[in-house]
Design a protein around this motif. Structure first.
Motif, mmCIF file in Angstrom:
data_model
loop_
_atom_site.group_PDB
_atom_site.id
_atom_site.type_symbol
_atom_site.label_atom_id
_atom_site.label_comp_id
_atom_site.label_asym_id
_atom_site.label_seq_id
_atom_site.Cartn_x
_atom_site.Cartn_y
_atom_site.Cartn_z
ATOM 1 N N HIS A 10 31.163 11.883 -18.101
ATOM 2 C CA HIS A 10 31.206 12.168 -16.718
ATOM 3 C C HIS A 10 32.535 12.575 -16.226
ATOM 4 N N ARG A 11 32.722 13.586 -15.635
ATOM 5 C CA ARG A 11 33.887 13.958 -14.832
ATOM 6 C C ARG A 11 33.460 14.404 -13.352
ATOM 7 N N SER A 12 34.151 14.100 -12.409
ATOM 8 C CA SER A 12 33.971 14.742 -11.003
ATOM 9 C C SER A 12 34.063 16.164 -11.153
ATOM 10 N N GLN A 66 37.234 18.843 2.613
ATOM 11 C CA GLN A 66 37.010 19.100 1.374
ATOM 12 C C GLN A 66 36.105 20.188 1.224
ATOM 13 N N MET A 68 34.309 21.327 -1.244
ATOM 14 C CA MET A 68 32.972 21.186 -2.043
ATOM 15 C C MET A 68 31.672 20.823 -1.259
ATOM 16 N N CYS A 130 30.484 15.234 -7.114
ATOM 17 C CA CYS A 130 31.695 14.414 -6.779
ATOM 18 C C CYS A 130 31.415 13.616 -5.556
ATOM 19 N N TYR A 131 31.622 12.423 -5.706
ATOM 20 C CA TYR A 131 31.650 11.330 -4.564
ATOM 21 C C TYR A 131 32.799 11.712 -3.483
ATOM 22 N N LEU A 132 32.556 11.525 -2.250
ATOM 23 C CA LEU A 132 33.364 11.831 -0.998
ATOM 24 C C LEU A 132 33.568 10.350 -0.276
ATOM 25 N N GLY A 133 34.661 9.850 -0.302
ATOM 26 C CA GLY A 133 34.922 8.669 0.408
ATOM 27 C C GLY A 133 35.055 8.956 1.861
ATOM 28 N N SER A 134 35.255 10.153 2.332
ATOM 29 C CA SER A 134 34.916 10.394 3.642
ATOM 30 C C SER A 134 33.704 9.856 4.251
ATOM 31 N N ARG A 170 39.103 11.848 -16.964
ATOM 32 C CA ARG A 170 40.122 10.985 -16.464
ATOM 33 C C ARG A 170 40.209 9.737 -17.061
ATOM 34 N N ARG A 172 41.068 5.786 -17.636
ATOM 35 C CA ARG A 172 40.314 4.619 -16.879
ATOM 36 C C ARG A 172 41.364 3.428 -17.398
ATOM 37 N N ARG A 206 49.100 13.780 -12.824
ATOM 38 C CA ARG A 206 47.874 14.463 -12.007
ATOM 39 C C ARG A 206 48.248 14.975 -10.760
HETATM 40 C C1 LIG Z 1 33.427 6.031 -3.604
HETATM 41 C C2 LIG Z 1 34.114 7.316 -4.182
HETATM 42 C C3 LIG Z 1 34.832 8.039 -3.356
HETATM 43 C C4 LIG Z 1 35.441 9.100 -3.656
HETATM 44 N N1 LIG Z 1 36.102 10.019 -2.789
HETATM 45 C C5 LIG Z 1 36.767 11.253 -3.245
HETATM 46 C C6 LIG Z 1 37.063 11.988 -2.418
HETATM 47 O O1 LIG Z 1 36.837 11.894 -1.221
HETATM 48 N N2 LIG Z 1 37.732 13.395 -2.810
HETATM 49 C C7 LIG Z 1 37.735 13.687 -4.170
HETATM 50 O O2 LIG Z 1 38.056 14.630 -4.452
HETATM 51 N N3 LIG Z 1 37.266 12.664 -5.139
HETATM 52 C C8 LIG Z 1 36.635 11.726 -4.662
HETATM 53 N N4 LIG Z 1 36.071 10.760 -5.607
HETATM 54 C C9 LIG Z 1 36.182 11.042 -6.839
HETATM 55 C C10 LIG Z 1 37.173 10.126 -7.577
HETATM 56 O O3 LIG Z 1 38.282 10.621 -7.423
HETATM 57 C C11 LIG Z 1 36.864 10.064 -9.169
HETATM 58 O O4 LIG Z 1 35.617 9.473 -9.652
HETATM 59 C C12 LIG Z 1 38.014 9.394 -9.883
HETATM 60 O O5 LIG Z 1 39.243 10.009 -9.783
HETATM 61 C C13 LIG Z 1 37.668 9.401 -11.408
HETATM 62 O O6 LIG Z 1 37.383 10.583 -11.985
HETATM 63 P P1 LIG Z 1 36.189 11.220 -12.623
HETATM 64 O O7 LIG Z 1 34.987 10.784 -11.673
HETATM 65 O O8 LIG Z 1 36.416 12.597 -12.986
HETATM 66 O O9 LIG Z 1 36.139 10.322 -13.891
HETATM 67 C C14 LIG Z 1 35.629 9.526 -5.199
HETATM 68 C C15 LIG Z 1 34.906 8.517 -5.945
HETATM 69 C C16 LIG Z 1 34.214 7.504 -5.661
HETATM 70 C C17 LIG Z 1 33.590 6.545 -6.339
#
Ligand SMILES: Cc1cc2nc3c(=O)[nH]c(=O)nc-3n(C[C@H](O)[C@H](O)[C@H](O)COP(=O)(O)O)c2cc1C
Length: 261
Positions: A10-12, A66, A68, A130-134, A170, A172, A206
């Protein structure tokens, strides 16, 4: 690939090919999500699919621009949803015990668990997310755009599509910092510094590759990753403002009744 091998890959994904996600594949990954455990099997969540470019454009601003959100062919918003259940209770002359904060948490847990099943199912089909916390930060604005009725709150969302990038995995935190056997392990200061030592360099390197963050760091005189997190990225003001607006939205959406004085 085994499920575990896939999880370790997994990577975002933040850059997407324009190719649409075929309806069949979208249905398949959503069906997989619907197999997720849920509290009392009540399934107190809803998933809103955004594919229309106009709708995604509306979502761009509350998602803090964002890109994406508009670049990915699909954006999924996972919501805690007691609307359906409470309507059904009413129609069945059953008491409504779900107008409270605890019920919101139940719906939020259901929604978040489903989201991760859909994410894994998507990745098994060669899609990226890719999750977005927004989604949580601006839940009220997103709720308005998506026409969410009372008792429905967006909690997590992600972009979905075919990856146009293959970022490095990334790091952990080490398992020793996350896993506790039988009882919570009390950390010494030395333990804490060890747990974060690799993160301090890798995370910093990073973030320094981001032009915006580098400029902010230089402006604010931030010296390490911990300071970067709370002086630049997640500030007291932003987190307090998001907390206040989210609590107000929970109340507006009828989830904050009967709290003690
Ligand atoms: C709840 C949540 C919110 C996140 N929000 C954002 C975001 O707003 N923008 C973004 O670029 N990545 C966001 N991410 C992705 C994280 O940055 C990413 O999962 C973390 O850096 C680990 O990288 P990986 O998923 O590639 O392993 C979010 C992830 C989670 C779980």
């Amino acid at each position: 690939m085994t499920v575990i091998d896939q999880i370790h890959q997994h990577r975002s994904i933040r850059k997407y090919k324009p190719d649409p996600v075929p309806d069949g594949i979208l249905s398949e990954i959503l069906e997989a999500g619907m197999r997720t455990s849920s509290s009392g099997n009540m399934q107190t969540y809803s998933i809103v699919i955004s594919r229309d470019p106009v709708m995604k454009e509306y979502l761009l601003e509350p998602h803090m621009k964002q890109s994406m959100v508009v670049d990915a062919p699909v954006f999924l918003t996972f919501c805690a949803d007691f609307h359906r259940m409470r309507r059904w209770l009413k129609l069945s002359q059953a008491p409504d015990n779900f107008d409270n904060y605890f019920s919101f948490m139940i719906g939020a847990i259901d929604a978040i668990l489903v989201s991760q099943t859909v994410a894994l199912a998507a990745e098994s089909k060669g899609l990226g997310i890719c999750y977005l916390g927004s989604t949580l930060a601006n839940a009220d604005q997103i709720g308005d755009i998506l026409d969410l009725p009372p008792n429905v709150i967006p909690v997590v969302g992600f972009s979905l599509g075919y990856p146009a990038e293959q970022p490095a995995l990334r790091d952990r935190l080490p398992a020793s910092g996350l896993i506790h056997w039988e009882r919570y392990q009390q950390y010494t200061d030395k333990d804490i510094l060890e747990i974060y030592s690799e993160r301090e360099t890798k995370g910093w390197d990073r973030y320094m590759r981001s032009k915006w963050l580098k400029e902010e760091v230089e402006k604010s005189g931030v010296e390490n990753l911990a300071q970067l997190y709370t002086i630049v990225k997640y500030t007291q003001d932003s987190h307090q403002d998001f907390s206040n607006s989210f609590l107000q939205y929970l109340s507006n959406q009828d989830f904050m009744n009967n709290l003690p004085e």
